[in-house]
Design a protein around this motif. Structure first.
Motif, mmCIF file in Angstrom:
data_model
loop_
_atom_site.group_PDB
_atom_site.id
_atom_site.type_symbol
_atom_site.label_atom_id
_atom_site.label_comp_id
_atom_site.label_asym_id
_atom_site.label_seq_id
_atom_site.Cartn_x
_atom_site.Cartn_y
_atom_site.Cartn_z
ATOM 1 N N MET A 169 0.630 -1.228 0.294
ATOM 2 C CA MET A 169 0.229 -0.025 -0.249
ATOM 3 C C MET A 169 1.168 1.245 -0.413
ATOM 4 O O MET A 169 0.480 1.993 -0.957
ATOM 5 N N GLY A 171 3.711 1.461 -1.462
ATOM 6 C CA GLY A 171 4.528 1.659 -2.460
ATOM 7 C C GLY A 171 3.486 2.524 -3.870
ATOM 8 O O GLY A 171 3.685 3.279 -4.111
ATOM 9 N N LEU A 172 2.997 2.177 -3.458
ATOM 10 C CA LEU A 172 1.749 1.974 -4.067
ATOM 11 C C LEU A 172 1.001 3.864 -4.060
ATOM 12 O O LEU A 172 1.063 4.715 -5.037
ATOM 13 N N THR A 173 0.806 4.604 -2.926
ATOM 14 C CA THR A 173 0.701 5.748 -2.472
ATOM 15 C C THR A 173 1.595 6.352 -3.173
ATOM 16 O O THR A 173 1.650 7.679 -3.198
ATOM 17 N N ALA A 176 3.929 4.586 -6.971
ATOM 18 C CA ALA A 176 5.053 3.291 -7.925
ATOM 19 C C ALA A 176 3.632 2.134 -8.492
ATOM 20 O O ALA A 176 2.556 2.070 -7.324
#
Lengths: 275, 358
Positions: A169, A171-173, A176
């Motif tokens: 999570m 990483g996504l925010t 990436a």
């Protein structure tokens, strides 16, 4: 442990029971570099004659040991790489993505893993012959990789399950993509699993015998297991010292790998259990 | 940046977590989503940062509609409860990660990271891996990583829950300082009312997927609009007395005692049940509206002492007083309630607004 538990009876028992094993291993190596009179345990001379397969030209119709070793190496490496790449991606998918029929896939993996290879061999033989890969290294590599995959996917799924969701999570925010998150953030967390699985798959490929024997018996695609077997099945010139020498030669990489990587190999039991 | 959530709805399968929720934050404001576990506060947070897709409704960052924008392009900074630092990277690489993903050049990254590290006071820890950092330091690295790319909004998911009591106190003021210094709009998700009250400009109390009250900490403490809010805020918590309205005041349940609330208007008509909420600081020896009971529990808190007083009908009132009152467990006491501070609620838990007769 020393105060309330005596260790010498155990050591004695273990020592006695392992004497036959130690003797066998010792003579497996001793016999390859010595000559002994028949029926005697004491060698009466040193000779490297049984290792001559390493430098002498092979008998007519026989492949050279070096081309066989190269074949074995290619076979083990390529099947490992294939099994690893599918296990790494497939394990991630099973652990993290909302797949349709996820339960079915998981159950299927276990069933496939439990399935004895030998029961499939006739079908595989027919398939390979039909697609024209019979008696080629490529064909037997594909089969080996396919059979390694269920175990690999299952182990990797277990490793992925232990990686906290929050890391992905975060990483996504952080901007990436899902792929970058997998590649840069998740894979490093399952590094021990990759190492262990890679070594296991390599060793399994290195020691594979039955698949190459049945599916690629020709001289061009021969691997060490098959080479060794062909030595013993040759009734005309039974040379046990040479057989042992090839056996030792065959085992050296395996022993080295175990010595160098035994810590990594233990990881597969430590990390893969939470599946 | 102004953040607006309109008619937000979220379901997981058949379970509706949030039915219809609207919320808006002013630019630079820090808002707490406060509520018991399972009230939907984390769900709301994950919807705002884009990890959960919204089932219905609209989300605006400024004038930009980000409802369907994936998490990567939303520009939100999130601090997770377990910090979610990348274990294989050192502190510097962790903080630099969002910038590297954006492919900023090395010079810029170095400059931004060292600026933000100075802001959160971790300049000297940049070489360490997360495992070599204490909880508080990990928290600071996580904050730095969330702030380094100047997000439109900072989301904090129970950021203090994993810290020990002393660090929690320190990080509480640190987070607030950093938020005010950067002027970022922030949402804090917590179940701890002390955190919410001490760190935030406004609090939204949530219960069962809905915001039950949205107000400043001070106003919410003094004017809770329901029994739920009143009981959620305040430490030690508020105590309640059940009773029935009579002509002379409030007749306490299963007791002869009558609270003569004559000076109040806004009481419901006679015969209606009523609950009176009395905070511990409003039940003191010197107040005029006396009730009698026995001290059933004493807790020493250092500067103050907390007493539980059990009335004859079994109800318990709490009182918090300075040290040195000389009261002991089992003492019969007759202390008074501050009449104009009583919070009254009807049977459904809704607030009844009473006031002194002019």
């Amino acid at each position: 442990m020393n105060t309330n538990f005596k260790s010498w009876p155990i050591l004695l028992a273990l020592g006695l029971t392992s004497v036959p094993l130690v003797t066998m291993y010792a003579y497996m190596i001793i016999d390859t570099v010595t000559v002994s009179p028949p029926g005697s345990f004491i060698p009466n001379g040193i000779s490297f004659g049984s290792w001559s397969f390493l430098w002498e030209a092979p008998a007519p119709g026989r492949p050279s040991i070096w081309s066989v070793t190269l074949n074995t190496f290619i076979f083990a490496c390529v099947s490992t790489l294939m099994a690893l790449s599918v296990s790494l991606t497939g394990g991630y998918a099973l652990s993290r993505l909302h797949l349709p029929f996820r339960g079915f896939f998981l159950g299927g993996l276990i069933v496939l893993h439990a399935f004895p290879t030998i029961t499939l061999i006739i079908a595989i033989f027919l398939i390979l012959q039909m697609v024209g890969l019979y008696d080629t290294l490529a064909g037997v590599i594909l089969v080996k990789a396919a059979l390694e995959i269920p175990f690999g996917v299952w182990i990797m799924k277990g490793f992925y399950d232990t990686v906290p969701w929050e890391i992905e999570m975060a990483g996504l925010t952080d901007g990436a993509t899902r792929f970058t998150v997998w590649r840069k953030l998740v894979l490093p967390q399952v590094q021990p699993g990759i190492t262990a699985l890679g070594i296991f798959a390599f060793l399994s490929g290195w020691s594979e015998f039955i698949l190459p024997q049945v599916l690629a018996p020709g001289a061009d695609a021969q691997v060490l297991g098959v080479y060794l077997q062909s030595l013993i099945s040759d009734d005309t010139s039974m040379d046990f010292a040479k057989f042992k020498s090839v056996g030792v030669f065959y085992a050296i990489p395996v022993i080295l790998i175990y010595i160098l990587f035994n810590k990594h190999l233990m990881n597969i039991y430590g990390g893969g259990t939470k599946g | 940046m102004r953040i607006e959530l309109k008619n937000f709805k979220k379901t997981f399968g058949d379970i509706t977590v949030i039915e219809d929720m609207s919320l808006s934050l002013e630019s630079g404001e820090m808002l707490a989503l406060l509520g018991p576990s399972g009230c939907g506060k984390s769900t709301t947070l994950f919807a705002i940062c884009g990890i959960h897709r919204m089932t219905g409704g609209q989300l605006l960052f400024g004038d930009r509609d980000v409802t369907l924008v994936p998490s990567q392009q939303r520009n939100v900074g999130v601090v997770f409860q377990n910090y979610a630092l990348y274990p294989h990277m050192n502190a510097y690489e962790n903080i630099a990660f969002p910038l590297m993903i954006r492919k900023e050049d090395r010079k810029t990254i170095e400059k931004k990271v060292s600026e933000i590290a100075a802001l959160v006071h971790i300049g000297e820890l940049m070489e360490r891996k997360p495992a070599q950092l204490s909880g508080g330091q990990q928290q600071r690295v996580a904050l730095a990583r969330a702030l380094v790319r100047e997000p439109d909004i900072l989301l904090l998911d129970e950021p203090l829950a994993n810290l020990d009591a002393k660090l929690r106190l320190e990080m509480r003021s640190e987070i607030r300082r950093i938020q005010q210094q950067t002027g970022i709009t922030a949402i804090l998700v917590t179940h701890d009312q002390v955190e919410a009250m001490s760190m935030c400009d406004r609090i939204a109390i949530m219960n069962k997927g809905d915001i039950v009250q949205l107000s400043s900490p001070q106003d919410m403490y003094q004017n809770p609009n329901s029994e739920f809010v009143a009981s959620f805020l305040g430490n030690p918590p508020i105590a309640f007395l059940d009773g029935v309205v009579t002509d002379g005041g409030v007749q306490l349940a299963s007791s002869e005692a009558l609270l003569p609330l004559r000076g109040q208007h806004g009481l419901p008509s006679s015969g209606m049940p009523i609950r009176l909420g009395i905070r511990p600081e409003h039940f003191q020896p010197e107040n005029p509206l006396k009730v009698t009971g026995r001290i059933s529990f004493v807790e020493t808190q250092g500067r103050e002492e907390l007493y539980d007083v059990t009335l004859s009908n079994g109800s318990v009132l709490r009182s918090i007083q300075r040290q040195g009152g000389g009261y002991h467990l089992g003492d019969e006491v007759s202390w008074g309630i501050a009449e104009n501070q009583i919070l009254a609620f009807d049977a459904s838990g809704a607030r009844l607004h009473m006031g002194a007769l002019a």
